[in-house]
Design an enzyme around this catalytic site. Structure first.
Site, PDB file in Angstrom:
ATOM      1  N   ALA A  85      28.444  44.524  34.530  1.00 32.98           N
ATOM      2  CA  ALA A  85      28.137  43.169  35.003  1.00 32.98           C
ATOM      3  C   ALA A  85      27.819  43.209  36.485  1.00 32.98           C
ATOM      4  O   ALA A  85      28.216  44.123  37.210  1.00 32.98           O
ATOM      5  CB  ALA A  85      29.318  42.233  34.743  1.00 32.98           C
ATOM      6  N   ASP A  86      27.105  42.188  36.920  1.00 29.33           N
ATOM      7  CA  ASP A  86      26.864  42.007  38.349  1.00 29.33           C
ATOM      8  C   ASP A  86      26.877  40.519  38.644  1.00 29.33           C
ATOM      9  O   ASP A  86      26.429  39.701  37.826  1.00 29.33           O
ATOM     10  CB  ASP A  86      25.533  42.613  38.777  1.00 29.33           C
ATOM     11  CG  ASP A  86      25.420  42.665  40.298  1.00 29.33           C
ATOM     12  OD1 ASP A  86      26.190  43.429  40.917  1.00 29.33           O
ATOM     13  OD2 ASP A  86      24.589  41.936  40.868  1.00 29.33           O
ATOM     14  N   THR A  87      27.407  40.172  39.803  1.00 31.17           N
ATOM     15  CA  THR A  87      27.511  38.779  40.225  1.00 31.17           C
ATOM     16  C   THR A  87      26.869  38.607  41.588  1.00 31.17           C
ATOM     17  O   THR A  87      27.064  39.440  42.478  1.00 31.17           O
ATOM     18  CB  THR A  87      28.994  38.345  40.294  1.00 31.17           C
ATOM     19  OG1 THR A  87      29.585  38.484  39.005  1.00 31.17           O
ATOM     20  CG2 THR A  87      29.119  36.893  40.745  1.00 31.17           C
TER      21      THR A  87
END
Length: 206
Positions: A85-87
C-alpha cells in the site's frame, strides 16, 4: 491461529498497517522494503513530472507489490498473497509526502490549516501472479492552526514518518474538524477495501 496457507506477506515498514491488519485478524509476515541501500531505496517515492496524485499513489503501491513479489521468488519463500500500500496527502493537486525536516513539516501544516485536503491510499494484492488494486480517497477538514500549534506539534516525533506531516491516530487528531471517507484509510490501510481484495485472494477475514 490460522493455517499457514492463510498467511500473507505485507510489503510495508508501517507499524500502523500492521496494527490495522491485526485488527481484522489477518496473519502476516513482513517483507521489508528498504529505504536506504547503497543503490538507494528499494522503491523510490519521488513523483514523476506532471504526475497526478492518483497516478502517483497507485504507481508506488504497485511498484512496492512487484518488488515484494520478486523478493519472494528470489528468496524462495513460500508462495503467499502479497499486500502493499501507499498513502499520500494532496491539496490543490499537490502531493504532500513525508517531510524532509522541521521546516518542511511546518510548511505542509500551514498549507493544510483551515482547509479540506484529500488522503489517498492505494492497495495492491498479488496472488498467483494476478494483481488487483483499489485506490481509496478520503477528505479531511483541518481547523485553522496557529503558529504555536504548528510549532508545538513539529517538535514531537510524530510528523516525520507520515505523508502530509500528521497522523490521525496521534495528537494531530485534535486538528481535525471532520472527515468523509475511511478513518483506517487515512491511517494508511482502508480496511473495507483491503478485506475485499484479501478475500478475493482466498484469505478468510475473521
Amino acid at each position: 491461529m490460522k493455517n499457514v496457507n492463510q498467511k500473507i506477506y505485507l510489503a510495508s515498514q508501517s507499524p500502523r498497517r500492521r496494527e490495522l491488519l491485526r485488527q481484522i485478524g489477518v496473519d502476516f509476515d513482513v517483507l521489508l522494503l528498504r529505504s536506504q541501500t547503497p543503490r538507494g531505496p528499494d522503491v523510490s517515492e519521488i513523483a514523476l513530472e506532471h504526475e497526478s496524485p492518483e497516478n502517483y499513489v497507485a504507481r508506488i503501491a504497485s511498484e512496492k507489490a512487484n518488488f515484494a513479489l520478486q523478493a519472494m521468488h528470489s528468496r524462495k519463500l513460500p508462495q503467499r498473497p502479497i499486500l502493499a500500500a501507499d498513502t499520500t496527502v494532496t491539496i490543490d493537486d499537490k502531493i504532500l509526502g513525508k517531510p524532509v525536516d522541521t521546516a518542511d513539516a511546518m510548511a505542509m501544516l500551514r498549507l493544510l490549516s483551515g482547509r479540506t485536503h484529500q488522503v489517498l491510499t492505494s492497495i495492491v494484492v498479488i496472488h498467483q501472479e494476478k494483481s488487483q488494486q483499489i485506490t481509496q480517497t478520503s477528505e479531511v477538514v483541518f481547523q485553522p492552526l496557529s503558529e504555536q500549534m504548528i510549532h508545538a506539534y513539529c517538535v514531537t516525533a510524530e510528523p516525520y514518518d507520515k505523508a502530509g506531516s500528521y497522523g490521525i491516530q496521534g495528537s494531530a487528531a485534535m486538528f481535525i474538524e471532520g472527515i468523509r471517507g475511511s478513518h483506517s484509510g487515512i491511517m494508511g490501510l482502508p480496511l473495507f477495501e483491503t478485506s475485499k481484495l484479501l478475500q478475493q485472494a482466498g484469505i478468510r477475514i475473521l
